[in-house]
Write an enzyme that holds these catalytic residues in place. Structure first.
Site, PDB file in Angstrom:
ATOM      1  N   HIS A   2       0.828  -1.217   0.000  1.00 53.95           N
ATOM      2  CA  HIS A   2       0.000   0.000   0.000  1.00 53.95           C
ATOM      3  C   HIS A   2       0.854   1.255   0.000  1.00 53.95           C
ATOM      4  O   HIS A   2       2.053   1.219   0.277  1.00 53.95           O
ATOM      5  CB  HIS A   2      -0.991  -0.028   1.164  1.00 53.95           C
ATOM      6  CG  HIS A   2      -0.420   0.229   2.522  1.00 53.95           C
ATOM      7  ND1 HIS A   2      -0.344   1.478   3.074  1.00 53.95           N
ATOM      8  CD2 HIS A   2       0.063  -0.620   3.457  1.00 53.95           C
ATOM      9  CE1 HIS A   2       0.165   1.403   4.293  1.00 53.95           C
ATOM     10  NE2 HIS A   2       0.436   0.141   4.549  1.00 53.95           N
ATOM     11  N   ASP A  26       6.468   2.213   7.036  1.00 55.17           N
ATOM     12  CA  ASP A  26       5.137   1.713   6.700  1.00 55.17           C
ATOM     13  C   ASP A  26       4.353   2.816   6.024  1.00 55.17           C
ATOM     14  O   ASP A  26       3.888   3.750   6.684  1.00 55.17           O
ATOM     15  CB  ASP A  26       4.435   1.251   7.980  1.00 55.17           C
ATOM     16  CG  ASP A  26       3.017   0.764   7.742  1.00 55.17           C
ATOM     17  OD1 ASP A  26       2.634   0.532   6.584  1.00 55.17           O
ATOM     18  OD2 ASP A  26       2.285   0.613   8.739  1.00 55.17           O
ATOM     19  N   GLU A  41      -5.095   1.803   2.467  1.00 56.41           N
ATOM     20  CA  GLU A  41      -4.941   0.608   3.301  1.00 56.41           C
ATOM     21  C   GLU A  41      -5.188   0.927   4.765  1.00 56.41           C
ATOM     22  O   GLU A  41      -5.813   0.132   5.484  1.00 56.41           O
ATOM     23  CB  GLU A  41      -3.531   0.029   3.120  1.00 56.41           C
ATOM     24  CG  GLU A  41      -3.311  -1.314   3.823  1.00 56.41           C
ATOM     25  CD  GLU A  41      -2.711  -1.202   5.218  1.00 56.41           C
ATOM     26  OE1 GLU A  41      -2.473  -2.250   5.842  1.00 56.41           O
ATOM     27  OE2 GLU A  41      -2.486  -0.070   5.689  1.00 56.41           O
ATOM     28  N   GLU A  42      -4.705   2.077   5.206  1.00 53.75           N
ATOM     29  CA  GLU A  42      -4.835   2.418   6.621  1.00 53.75           C
ATOM     30  C   GLU A  42      -6.281   2.680   7.021  1.00 53.75           C
ATOM     31  O   GLU A  42      -6.611   2.694   8.207  1.00 53.75           O
ATOM     32  CB  GLU A  42      -3.970   3.643   6.952  1.00 53.75           C
ATOM     33  CG  GLU A  42      -2.479   3.459   6.674  1.00 53.75           C
ATOM     34  CD  GLU A  42      -1.803   2.465   7.620  1.00 53.75           C
ATOM     35  OE1 GLU A  42      -2.505   1.862   8.448  1.00 53.75           O
ATOM     36  OE2 GLU A  42      -0.572   2.308   7.520  1.00 53.75           O
ATOM     37  N   GLU A  76     -11.636  -3.446  -2.087  1.00 52.22           N
ATOM     38  CA  GLU A  76     -12.508  -3.082  -3.205  1.00 52.22           C
ATOM     39  C   GLU A  76     -12.078  -3.799  -4.485  1.00 52.22           C
ATOM     40  O   GLU A  76     -12.914  -4.247  -5.280  1.00 52.22           O
ATOM     41  CB  GLU A  76     -12.492  -1.562  -3.416  1.00 52.22           C
ATOM     42  CG  GLU A  76     -13.133  -0.761  -2.300  1.00 52.22           C
ATOM     43  CD  GLU A  76     -14.637  -0.972  -2.217  1.00 52.22           C
ATOM     44  OE1 GLU A  76     -15.251  -1.343  -3.226  1.00 52.22           O
ATOM     45  OE2 GLU A  76     -15.191  -0.758  -1.121  1.00 52.22           O
ATOM     46  N   GLU A 123     -13.077  -7.523  -4.162  1.00 57.54           N
ATOM     47  CA  GLU A 123     -14.529  -7.673  -4.277  1.00 57.54           C
ATOM     48  C   GLU A 123     -14.992  -7.469  -5.721  1.00 57.54           C
ATOM     49  O   GLU A 123     -15.891  -8.171  -6.198  1.00 57.54           O
ATOM     50  CB  GLU A 123     -15.228  -6.689  -3.351  1.00 57.54           C
ATOM     51  CG  GLU A 123     -15.115  -7.052  -1.877  1.00 57.54           C
ATOM     52  CD  GLU A 123     -15.842  -6.075  -0.984  1.00 57.54           C
ATOM     53  OE1 GLU A 123     -16.263  -5.002  -1.470  1.00 57.54           O
ATOM     54  OE2 GLU A 123     -15.996  -6.376   0.220  1.00 57.54           O
ATOM     55  N   ASP A 140       4.190  -5.021   3.206  1.00 53.35           N
ATOM     56  CA  ASP A 140       3.729  -3.766   3.789  1.00 53.35           C
ATOM     57  C   ASP A 140       4.928  -2.995   4.326  1.00 53.35           C
ATOM     58  O   ASP A 140       5.170  -1.848   3.967  1.00 53.35           O
ATOM     59  CB  ASP A 140       2.737  -4.104   4.910  1.00 53.35           C
ATOM     60  CG  ASP A 140       2.024  -2.892   5.472  1.00 53.35           C
ATOM     61  OD1 ASP A 140       2.620  -1.811   5.473  1.00 53.35           O
ATOM     62  OD2 ASP A 140       0.878  -3.035   5.929  1.00 53.35           O
ATOM     63  N   HIS A 197       3.908   4.178  12.930  1.00 50.09           N
ATOM     64  CA  HIS A 197       2.757   5.083  12.798  1.00 50.09           C
ATOM     65  C   HIS A 197       2.938   6.374  13.590  1.00 50.09           C
ATOM     66  O   HIS A 197       1.970   6.944  14.092  1.00 50.09           O
ATOM     67  CB  HIS A 197       1.463   4.380  13.233  1.00 50.09           C
ATOM     68  CG  HIS A 197       0.900   3.456  12.203  1.00 50.09           C
ATOM     69  ND1 HIS A 197      -0.319   2.834  12.345  1.00 50.09           N
ATOM     70  CD2 HIS A 197       1.380   3.042  11.011  1.00 50.09           C
ATOM     71  CE1 HIS A 197      -0.569   2.071  11.295  1.00 50.09           C
ATOM     72  NE2 HIS A 197       0.466   2.189  10.467  1.00 50.09           N
TER      73      HIS A 197
END
Length: 301
Positions: free
Chosen positions: A59, A69, A106-107, A115, A118, A135, A233
């Site tokens: 991502h 990240d 992604e977060e 999405e 799916e 990641d 993060h």
């Protein structure tokens, strides 16, 4: 609350007598906006089996600067794409189609990858060979891989073709073995429990595509009580941290890129799919034993 550091903690507890009965008001200012967060997808179509998909992804969105990240994973993915792009200029194409997936959002609960899966669930469940996720490329030199049981056997063997981050004349496998101090008993574990914390989750749990998740972590011998990495993060997750502390010279980055490339090509180029089905049976059997030992099976009707 008292933590483990030799300092006076100011978290929790009661008000002092002077402030007994007081209330604290916390004001949070968020900007609630709708934004577009796009997936960026590159494809090299397969020459023999173009309807079989080998997928590598990472991502692109971050909390804060995101130098580890996800940008460490993004950097290695871009390097893999660069190398294969040069190869493609010679007229080469892989046996199976290779897809390179840079996810948005992604977060925000894996939105980009979910999405995508799916929307293309039928195609992916019928044609997906495997998905390799990175990641976080590295916060240290030690590989701690996870993979679906059917793909787990590929990783250790692949490290024999990856350059060591400390010695260009030896493989990562050799470095890993020396670090383990296990000698001829060296048998690194590839955990089958990949979890659901990154973009591989929907491929595995929704579409049934086997996955691998690659991450080089901190040396537990040097930092035995550290979980993850402290800058995770936060605003401290900067390029300067990566450049000067985590991976000076970007040697682990190189190993991470090589491993992703090596695994992707094995899935894309092998005449027969390199899948080991009996490993899945072993994991399922072990799981049933655990459920029985814990008394869970007795609660089922």
């Amino acid at each position: 609350w008292q933590g483990g550091l030799n300092i006076t903690y100011k978290i929790g507890g009661n008000f002092t007598d002077a402030y007994e009965g007081c209330k604290i008001t916390i004001e949070v200012n968020n900007m609630l906006q709708q934004r577009v967060s796009s997936n960026v997808i590159g494809i090299i179509y397969g020459e023999v089996e173009p309807d079989r998909y080998v997928m590598l992804g990472n991502h692109r969105d971050a909390w804060g600067f995101g130098a580890v990240d996800p940008s460490s994973g993004t950097a290695q993915l871009m390097e893999v794409v660069r190398v294969l792009g040069e190869k493609k200029k010679t007229g080469w194409r892989p046996r199976r189609t290779m897809m390179f997936l840079s996810w948005g959002a992604e977060e925000f609960s894996l939105c980009g990858s979910r999405e995508f899966v799916e929307q293309y669930e039928i195609e992916l469940s019928e044609r997906g060979v495997g998905y390799v996720n990175t990641d976080i490329c590295m916060v240290g030199p030690i590989l701690y891989p996870t993979a679906s049981p059917t793909l787990g056997d590929l990783i250790v063997e692949a490290t024999k073709d990856v350059t060591s981050p400390v010695n260009d004349d030896e493989s990562y496998y050799d470095f890993w073995k020396k670090w383990s101090e296990a000698g001829e008993n060296f048998a690194p574990e590839v955990s089958p429990f990949v979890g659901a914390g990154s973009d591989h989750a929907t491929f595995l749990f929704y579409a049934g595509v086997p996955v691998m998740d690659i991450m080089f972590e901190a040396d537990e011998k040097l930092y035995p009580d550290m979980s993850g990495y402290p800058a995770y993060h936060t605003g401290f997750e900067t390029f300067d941290l990566v450049d000067k502390v985590y991976d000076p010279g970007f040697k682990v980055f190189g190993a991470c890129s090589q491993l992703n490339l090596r695994l992707g090509l094995e899935l894309a180029e092998s005449e027969k799919l390199p899948i080991t089905l009996e490993n899945y049976a072993d994991v399922m059997e072990d799981g049933m034993v655990t459920l029985e030992e814990n008394g869970v099976l007795n609660t089922l009707e």
